[in-house]
Design an enzyme around this catalytic site. Structure first.
Site, PDB file in Angstrom:
ATOM      1  N   GLU B 132     -43.862 147.600 -35.028  1.00 50.06           N
ATOM      2  CA  GLU B 132     -43.752 148.416 -33.537  1.00 50.06           C
ATOM      3  C   GLU B 132     -42.790 149.745 -34.013  1.00 50.06           C
ATOM      4  OE1 GLU B 132     -45.759 147.702 -31.595  1.00 50.06           O
ATOM      5  OE2 GLU B 132     -46.386 145.719 -31.742  1.00 50.06           O
ATOM      6  N   CYS B 147     -50.188 146.363 -45.605  1.00 51.23           N
ATOM      7  CA  CYS B 147     -49.287 147.284 -45.137  1.00 51.23           C
ATOM      8  C   CYS B 147     -48.983 146.478 -43.704  1.00 51.23           C
ATOM      9  CB  CYS B 147     -50.188 148.602 -44.718  1.00 51.23           C
ATOM     10  SG  CYS B 147     -49.241 149.546 -44.019  1.00 51.23           S
TER      11      CYS B 147
HETATM   12 ZN   LIG Z   1     -49.663 148.188 -33.470  1.00 48.63          ZN
HETATM   13 ZN   LIG Z   2     -50.060 151.467 -44.191  1.00 47.46          ZN
END
Ligand SMILES: [Zn+2]
Ligand SMILES: [Zn+2]
Lengths: 452, 177
Positions: B132, B147
């Site tokens: 976030e 990621c």
């Molecule tokens: Zn998101």
């Molecule tokens: Zn990424």
């Protein structure tokens, strides 16, 4: 999937409620899509005059012209745009009407996030198939997205050929190889070079999941299916919808799970635990193992019928010592990678260090090499990796306890001894060590131990 | 130089120390963070019929708390969050702005009928927090599998991704942080 730029896809939200428009806009903006909103049919139609719209998320109940009427109007001049109906008031009638009139899909508010993204991903997938014409592509010139699979040796070239051959088919694939040889990377390569690549590949490490949890893990469960199941949970098979299911260490799957899996492969559908409704199985199966499955079949530990189901197309990964010629290439590749990741100026591997790397027998295969290089990059100060930067056991691999340096070395050796004493019976060894089966399995993985 | 104000919403989530999160923010984003002691009152954002809190409204109150815009505000709540069209959201953030939040409600193993695991929970909090916050620095969802900006619509998606950014996203963060 770096070639795909979501901003090239425009989604229009048509809904009379501002909060709905705003939340859908924000939700899909995070994915990078280009977003447009319209609060009624008239505004939607005028947006479509101004710009190309690829996907419409359409509410049915709106003041003035309703969603179904708007869909009819749009279809008069545009047959390409993908329309997904999202409505608060679902009836079978309206659903059938909408789909007959050419809606791509239909769902009710509030919708599960994963369902909504799946709907849009399906739509995007169709758009991309149209744009790239990949449906027609039958052969692969070069493998894509396989950064860490490296090798110029004849053995690896053979592997690449097999991957290229099997990837575009939907065939089940069985990958054989010792721990650490990169079986999961090969599974991903097959997936990423198949037409299923825009959907996920879901890995399941069969050895790491206790048999008692396996059923719910694979098939999911309905709320109240058993004590503690307070909510519906989606299983891996369902998560793999449209994509690939990768069952790693399939040789450790318990007999009950083998039966369950076999049934799915035969029926192409399954039930969530405690569920009535059957769910369609839509995935490609890729399995991997480091044990000899036909021996396991002989011993009665692996079902023969399941073995024949999964043993359709086999890829055997060579161990690292079988392809020593690739070691310098691999070592330099991982040096480059870790140097960049850690932002350190470690430029080279000295010839002495490289000789050690080449002469070591790598029981933990590529994974052990990766760890060795990563560690070397961390501790190196001179800019060139020397034998001093490499793990001690590389100079002379200790067979006896006196050579060990770290606690981990001792643990590794102790586990190895206990396994040998117990004839590699995992449950019995775990018992003796006072740890559970999963922990033992993880340690075997971690240290790259293998049955002699 | 930004720093991150970590604010609990409603009450402090159980079984979460937030230390791992704070450490992750420091190690991975190179940002300082402060965990503020008093939970924010969020009754106004409750939707009684859904028994969930409206995530966008909470985001708006977080923005007000940080009117100078100097710092990032990361809200954490034990309560379930929703936005109007969706049954729930794990979290939400303002793209390229200062506020982000997430809920631990669906990060507990028990929620899925699985054995209690404090370590799993801390790890999921770290990943949600980084994700976030990533949005507040202008990152969108990343399609690189390894990621943390990979989008997660399901708790196991969170477990699949690492608590780190890919090279691409890291490059972007370096240019804006
Ligand atoms: Zn998101
Ligand atoms: Zn990424």
């Amino acid at each position: 999937m770096t070639a795909f730029d979501p901003s090239e896809i425009t989604i229009m939200v048509v809904d009379d409620e501002l909060s709905v428009r705003q939340s859908l806009e924000a939700w899909f903006q995070d994915d990078g899509y280009t977003m447009v909103t319209a609060e009624n049919a008239a505004e939607a139609l005028s947006r479509m005059q101004e710009q190309r719209i690829d996907i419409i998320l359409l509410d049915i109940k709106m003041p003035g012209m309703d969603g179904l009427a708007l869909q009819d109007r749009i279809r008069e001049f545009n047959t390409d745009v993908i329309i997904i109906i999202i409505t608060a008031f679902a009836t079978v009638d309206t659903a059938v009407r909408a789909l007959k009139a050419g809606a791509f899909d239909y769902t009710t508010k509030p919708v599960d996030p994963d369902e909504l993204s799946l709907l849009v991903r399906n739509a995007v997938d169709r758009i991309r198939l149209q744009r790239e014409n990949i449906a027609l592509r039958e052969s692969i010139d070069h493998l894509q997205y396989v950064d860490d699979i490296i090798g110029e040796s004849a053995q690896m070239q053979k592997v690449f050929e097999l991957v290229k051959t099997v990837a575009p088919t939907d065939s089940t694939v069985l990958i054989l190889g010792e721990s650490g040889t990169g079986k999961e990377l090969i599974a991903r390569a097959i997936h990423m070079n198949s037409t299923r690549k825009y959907f996920p590949i879901i890995p399941v490490n069969c050895g790491a999941i206790p048999e008692s949890l396996m059923e719910s893990e694979l098939f999911g469960h309905e709320k109240g299916a058993f004590t503690g199941a307070q909510y519906r949970r989606k299983g891996k098979l369902e998560m793999a919808r449209g994509g690939s299911l990768f069952l790693d260490e399939i040789g450790t799957l318990g007999l009950k799970s083998q039966v369950d899996l076999l049934r799915v492969l035969e029926d192409r559908e399954f039930h969530r635990v405690g569920g009535e409704r059957s769910v369609k199985a839509d995935f490609r199966l890729i399995c991997a193992t480091n044990v000899n499955l036909s021996d396991a079949v002989q011993r009665g530990e692996f079902r023969e019928d399941l073995y024949y189901r999964i043993n359709v197309f086999t890829i055997v990964l060579p161990s690292l010592r079988e392809r020593q010629a690739d070691i310098p290439l691999l070592a330099n590749h991982f040096l480059d990678k870790h140097r960049k990741a850690m932002n350190k100026n470690v430029e080279a591997i000295s010839p002495e260090a490289m000789n050690l790397l080449k002469s070591y027998d790598w029981p933990g295969n590529v994974r052990e090499l990766v760890n060795a290089i990563e560690r070397a990059v961390v501790i190196n100060k001179s800019g060139t990796i020397t034998p001093d930067d490499l793990p001690m056991q590389m100079a002379s691999r200790p067979k006896e306890a006196h050579g060990e340096q770290t606690l981990a070395d001792v643990e590794r050796r102790h586990i190895e001894v206990m396994l040998e004493e117990n004839d590699w019976n995992i449950s019995r060894t775990a018992d003796k060590l006072h740890i559970d089966r999963v922990t033992l399995y993880n340690k075997i993985e971690k240290y790259g131990l293998k049955r002699p | 130089m930004h720093s991150v104000r970590i604010i609990t919403l409603g009450s402090h989530p159980r079984d979460v120390s937030l230390d791992l999160l704070a450490r992750g923010i420091r190690d991975i984003l190179s940002l300082d963070s402060v965990i503020e002691p008093i939970p924010l009152d969020i009754d106004a954002a409750l939707d009684p019929s859904r028994k969930q809190y409206h995530s966008t409204e909470l985001l708006a109150s977080l923005v007000e708390l940080e009117s100078s815009g100097e710092h990032r505000v990361l809200g954490i709540t034990p309560y379930d969050l929703f936005i109007p069209v969706l049954t729930f959201v794990f979290g939400q953030a303002q793209l390229n702005n200062r506020a982000a939040l997430f809920s631990t409600f669906r990060l507990h193993n028990e929620f899925y009928g699985l054995p209690h695991s404090p370590a799993r929970l801390e790890e999921r909090c770290l990943k949600e927090g980084l994700h976030e916050l990533g949005h507040t620095f202008g990152l969108r969802h990343c399609m690189e599998l390894p990621c943390v900006m990979n989008s997660s619509t399901y708790v196991e998606d969170i477990d699949l991704k690492p608590a780190d950014f890919c090279l691409h996203c890291r490059e972007h963060l370096r240019s804006v942080c």
